[in-house]
Design a protein around this motif. Structure first.
Motif, PDB file in Angstrom:
ATOM      1  N   LEU A 109       0.842  -1.202   0.000  1.00 26.01           N
ATOM      2  CA  LEU A 109       0.000   0.000   0.000  1.00 26.01           C
ATOM      3  C   LEU A 109       0.876   1.250   0.000  1.00 26.01           C
ATOM      4  O   LEU A 109       0.535   2.268  -0.604  1.00 26.01           O
ATOM      5  CB  LEU A 109      -0.909  -0.012   1.242  1.00 26.01           C
ATOM      6  N   ALA A 110       2.029   1.136   0.633  1.00 26.87           N
ATOM      7  CA  ALA A 110       2.933   2.293   0.718  1.00 26.87           C
ATOM      8  C   ALA A 110       3.656   2.561  -0.593  1.00 26.87           C
ATOM      9  O   ALA A 110       4.137   3.669  -0.813  1.00 26.87           O
ATOM     10  CB  ALA A 110       3.952   2.057   1.835  1.00 26.87           C
ATOM     11  N   THR A 111       3.757   1.563  -1.475  1.00 24.27           N
ATOM     12  CA  THR A 111       4.660   1.727  -2.628  1.00 24.27           C
ATOM     13  C   THR A 111       4.031   1.443  -3.994  1.00 24.27           C
ATOM     14  O   THR A 111       4.603   1.835  -5.002  1.00 24.27           O
ATOM     15  CB  THR A 111       5.864   0.760  -2.484  1.00 24.27           C
ATOM     16  N   VAL A 112       2.927   0.715  -4.021  1.00 27.98           N
ATOM     17  CA  VAL A 112       2.382   0.277  -5.311  1.00 27.98           C
ATOM     18  C   VAL A 112       1.132   1.094  -5.647  1.00 27.98           C
ATOM     19  O   VAL A 112       0.259   1.260  -4.801  1.00 27.98           O
ATOM     20  CB  VAL A 112       2.027  -1.237  -5.269  1.00 27.98           C
ATOM     21  N   GLY A 113       1.089   1.592  -6.847  1.00 28.74           N
ATOM     22  CA  GLY A 113      -0.075   2.365  -7.292  1.00 28.74           C
ATOM     23  C   GLY A 113      -0.580   1.824  -8.615  1.00 28.74           C
ATOM     24  O   GLY A 113      -0.062   0.814  -9.113  1.00 28.74           O
ATOM     25  N   PRO A 114      -1.581   2.488  -9.206  1.00 31.64           N
ATOM     26  CA  PRO A 114      -2.156   1.997 -10.458  1.00 31.64           C
ATOM     27  C   PRO A 114      -1.069   1.716 -11.494  1.00 31.64           C
ATOM     28  O   PRO A 114      -0.189   2.543 -11.724  1.00 31.64           O
ATOM     29  CB  PRO A 114      -3.074   3.143 -10.905  1.00 31.64           C
ATOM     30  N   ASN A 115      -1.167   0.522 -12.072  1.00 33.31           N
ATOM     31  CA  ASN A 115      -0.258   0.056 -13.139  1.00 33.31           C
ATOM     32  C   ASN A 115       1.168  -0.261 -12.693  1.00 33.31           C
ATOM     33  O   ASN A 115       1.982  -0.666 -13.501  1.00 33.31           O
ATOM     34  CB  ASN A 115      -0.217   1.032 -14.321  1.00 33.31           C
ATOM     35  N   ASP A 116       1.487  -0.053 -11.444  1.00 34.96           N
ATOM     36  CA  ASP A 116       2.803  -0.515 -10.975  1.00 34.96           C
ATOM     37  C   ASP A 116       2.800  -2.039 -10.972  1.00 34.96           C
ATOM     38  O   ASP A 116       1.770  -2.668 -10.676  1.00 34.96           O
ATOM     39  CB  ASP A 116       3.078  -0.013  -9.554  1.00 34.96           C
ATOM     40  N   GLU A 117       3.944  -2.601 -11.308  1.00 36.33           N
ATOM     41  CA  GLU A 117       4.000  -4.061 -11.473  1.00 36.33           C
ATOM     42  C   GLU A 117       4.723  -4.748 -10.318  1.00 36.33           C
ATOM     43  O   GLU A 117       5.729  -4.244  -9.818  1.00 36.33           O
ATOM     44  CB  GLU A 117       4.702  -4.393 -12.798  1.00 36.33           C
ATOM     45  N   THR A 135      -4.087  -2.731  -4.021  1.00 35.97           N
ATOM     46  CA  THR A 135      -3.340  -1.474  -4.165  1.00 35.97           C
ATOM     47  C   THR A 135      -3.526  -0.894  -5.572  1.00 35.97           C
ATOM     48  O   THR A 135      -2.914   0.116  -5.888  1.00 35.97           O
ATOM     49  CB  THR A 135      -1.833  -1.705  -3.949  1.00 35.97           C
ATOM     50  N   GLU A 136      -4.306  -1.586  -6.399  1.00 30.69           N
ATOM     51  CA  GLU A 136      -4.533  -1.214  -7.802  1.00 30.69           C
ATOM     52  C   GLU A 136      -3.294  -1.409  -8.658  1.00 30.69           C
ATOM     53  O   GLU A 136      -3.170  -0.866  -9.746  1.00 30.69           O
ATOM     54  CB  GLU A 136      -5.095   0.210  -7.923  1.00 30.69           C
ATOM     55  N   GLY A 137      -2.357  -2.201  -8.156  1.00 24.96           N
ATOM     56  CA  GLY A 137      -1.173  -2.550  -8.940  1.00 24.96           C
ATOM     57  C   GLY A 137      -1.477  -3.746  -9.833  1.00 24.96           C
ATOM     58  O   GLY A 137      -2.592  -4.276  -9.859  1.00 24.96           O
ATOM     59  N   LYS A 138      -0.425  -4.173 -10.576  1.00 22.39           N
ATOM     60  CA  LYS A 138      -0.624  -5.226 -11.560  1.00 22.39           C
ATOM     61  C   LYS A 138       0.345  -6.371 -11.255  1.00 22.39           C
ATOM     62  O   LYS A 138       1.570  -6.186 -11.368  1.00 22.39           O
ATOM     63  CB  LYS A 138      -0.295  -4.605 -12.927  1.00 22.39           C
ATOM     64  N   PRO A 163      10.253  -0.908 -16.736  1.00 22.57           N
ATOM     65  CA  PRO A 163      10.444   0.314 -15.934  1.00 22.57           C
ATOM     66  C   PRO A 163       9.381   0.474 -14.843  1.00 22.57           C
ATOM     67  O   PRO A 163       9.551   1.226 -13.895  1.00 22.57           O
ATOM     68  CB  PRO A 163      10.337   1.432 -16.982  1.00 22.57           C
ATOM     69  N   ARG A 164       8.245  -0.242 -14.979  1.00 19.25           N
ATOM     70  CA  ARG A 164       7.180  -0.106 -13.981  1.00 19.25           C
ATOM     71  C   ARG A 164       7.269  -1.144 -12.861  1.00 19.25           C
ATOM     72  O   ARG A 164       6.423  -1.177 -11.978  1.00 19.25           O
ATOM     73  CB  ARG A 164       5.808  -0.229 -14.665  1.00 19.25           C
ATOM     74  N   THR A 165       8.265  -1.996 -12.935  1.00 18.71           N
ATOM     75  CA  THR A 165       8.387  -3.029 -11.887  1.00 18.71           C
ATOM     76  C   THR A 165       8.726  -2.372 -10.556  1.00 18.71           C
ATOM     77  O   THR A 165       9.694  -1.634 -10.452  1.00 18.71           O
ATOM     78  CB  THR A 165       9.505  -4.042 -12.238  1.00 18.71           C
ATOM     79  N   LYS A 166       7.916  -2.691  -9.570  1.00 18.28           N
ATOM     80  CA  LYS A 166       8.167  -2.157  -8.230  1.00 18.28           C
ATOM     81  C   LYS A 166       8.808  -3.215  -7.335  1.00 18.28           C
ATOM     82  O   LYS A 166       9.696  -2.922  -6.552  1.00 18.28           O
ATOM     83  CB  LYS A 166       6.843  -1.698  -7.584  1.00 18.28           C
ATOM     84  N   TRP A 167       8.293  -4.423  -7.422  1.00 13.85           N
ATOM     85  CA  TRP A 167       8.732  -5.457  -6.490  1.00 13.85           C
ATOM     86  C   TRP A 167       8.911  -6.803  -7.196  1.00 13.85           C
ATOM     87  O   TRP A 167       8.194  -7.111  -8.151  1.00 13.85           O
ATOM     88  CB  TRP A 167       7.660  -5.700  -5.409  1.00 13.85           C
ATOM     89  N   LEU A 168       9.813  -7.589  -6.645  1.00 13.65           N
ATOM     90  CA  LEU A 168       9.857  -9.032  -6.904  1.00 13.65           C
ATOM     91  C   LEU A 168       9.532  -9.694  -5.571  1.00 13.65           C
ATOM     92  O   LEU A 168      10.084  -9.306  -4.534  1.00 13.65           O
ATOM     93  CB  LEU A 168      11.264  -9.450  -7.356  1.00 13.65           C
ATOM     94  N   ILE A 169       8.660 -10.702  -5.617  1.00 17.48           N
ATOM     95  CA  ILE A 169       8.366 -11.448  -4.385  1.00 17.48           C
ATOM     96  C   ILE A 169       9.130 -12.766  -4.407  1.00 17.48           C
ATOM     97  O   ILE A 169       9.036 -13.533  -5.371  1.00 17.48           O
ATOM     98  CB  ILE A 169       6.855 -11.734  -4.246  1.00 17.48           C
TER      99      ILE A 169
END
Ligand SMILES: Cc1ncc(COP(=O)(O)O)c(C=O)c1O
Length: 401
Positions: A109-117, A135-138, A163-169
């Motif tokens: 919730l703190a880092t991912v927004g619409p279309n963030d992957e 979080t409305e991320g992808k 470029p839209r990648t925010k995280w790897l789990i």
């Protein structure tokens, strides 16, 4: 009237929880059900942990605490990370939450927004996906095959980064497969990540203590210290200490992220329960040797179930190295028919057949994003597991071409 937000429309209730609920309901109606769906140990929380909680209650230490955890708990977490993971965190780099699940929720919730992957290797723990949706991320789902032991390869990872990648789990040992990344595998993943400084890593280590191989446990921030500034190392007392219902998880990460997570938590649940925090201090600072005994018991169960499942020619499975799940390939039953003439078209159909006909509850692979499989939890006593295996064998043998 229904005014559910768009955000919630893409979220499904946890299918593992709903299946174990269905199994419980059938049981309550008097059916002979063995549930192999649960994600928790059947061992009780050790007595000294319960005593620490009682003592806190008797002393009246039950007021609100600092949002991210008491100083004493944070210190216990810091020492745990140092002792077991060779990771050095300061109190402002630590958060305790109402379960590790809440820490993940806070972080995304703190880092991912619409279309963030968010890159999610499949099969995955069900909640990762839905938390990303909330979080409305992808979620970017990467299939990890049985041949790859359900682990993401550095090549597949690199291909999926944008470029839209925010995280790897990363989740090792894994729910639902029990797979554990080796040091070499984690190093190869780290090498890729070093090339993409905008990607953060969620290292979900919640099953750290449930391992059957003799390798020391590895977590990516420790193995590649250059990644520590963008890694959230997640853990908790639920799975290790038989404390799922206490709801206490924690994470270590960069200050800016922990601060943001704490801010979100301050507006949702505030601190975790003061009683559970005291119990977690006792768990983390107390004796750890009993874990070996628990693992021995689990390993014996794993071996029994694995041997039984291997005898079913319609199945194939990888020996899990940790956690308490087995992810079984049931391709061989697809297309077969049950006595009533209905065809098994999916792992979902097979799971329903097992439950309705033989009273065995398992979770179909469709819930974890890789089919046709089913997840069997062996956090159940051996006599029950043996009966369950017999019933599964019988159920499969009764299927017709
Ligand atoms: C992979 C994984 N991560 C995190 C959690 C959350 O654990 P808790 O919220 O109980 O600490 C679970 C629980 O099932 C899990 O399987």
């Amino acid at each position: 009237m229904n005014s559910i937000s768009d955000r919630l429309k893409s979220v499904k209730p946890s299918s593992t929880l709903s299946l174990s609920q269905k199994a419980s309901e059938l049981k309550a109606q008097g059916h002979d059900i063995i549930s192999l769906t649960t994600g928790e140990l059947d061992f009780p929380t050790p007595s000294w942990i319960c005593e620490a909680a009682c003592q806190t209650m008797m002393q009246g230490d039950m007021k609100y605490t600092a949002v991210g955890g008491t100083p004493v708990l944070k210190q216990a977490i810091i020492e745990k990370f140092r002792r077991e993971n060779n990771l050095d965190y300061k109190p402002y780099e630590i958060i305790a939450s109402t379960g590790a699940k809440q820490s993940i929720f806070n972080a995304f919730l703190a880092t991912v927004g619409p279309n963030d992957e968010v890159i999610v290797p499949a099969p995955y723990w069900v909640s990762y996906l839905d938390i990303v949706y909330l979080t409305e991320g992808k979620p970017i789902i990467i299939d990890c095959s049985q041949e790859e032991q359900f682990k993401i390869s550095p090549q597949a990872l690199e291909k999926s980064i944008t470029p839209r990648t925010k995280w790897l789990i990363l989740n090792s040992p894994s729910n639902p497969t029990g797979a554990i990344y080796t040091n070499a595998e984690l190093e190869a993943i780290a090498e890729v990540l070093l090339k993409y400084p905008h990607v953060m890593v969620l290292s979900d280590d919640i099953y750290e203590h449930v391992r059957f191989n003799s390798e020391p446990f590895s977590t990516i921030a420790s193995l590649e210290p250059r990644l520590k500034v963008r890694t959230l190392t997640l853990n908790g007392v639920s799975k290790a200490y038989g404390m799922t219902g206490w709801r206490l998880g924690y994470a270590g990460g960069p200050q800016w992220l922990i601060q943001a997570m704490t801010s979100i938590q301050s507006h949702s649940t505030s601190s975790p329960s003061a009683i559970s925090q005291a119990a977690a201090v006792a768990a983390l600072n107390g004796p750890q040797t009993f874990l070996e005994e628990w693992n021995k018991t689990l390993q014996e169960r794993r071996n029994v179930v694995f041997n039984e499942m291997e005898q079913i020619k319609e199945f194939s499975c990888v020996l899990p190295e940790g956690a308490f799940y087995m992810y079984i390939n049931c391709q061989g039953v697809i297309g077969k028919s049950i006595l009533k003439g209905e065809i098994i078209n999916s792992d979902q159909d097979f799971a329903s057949y097992l439950l309705e006909t033989y009273g065995i509850a398992v979770v179909p692979g469709s819930a974890f994003g890789l089919s046709p499989y089913f997840r069997l939890s062996y956090a159940t006593d051996l006599p029950k597991l043996r009966i369950a295996c017999e019933r599964i064998k019988k159920a499969v043998s009764e299927l017709q071409m």
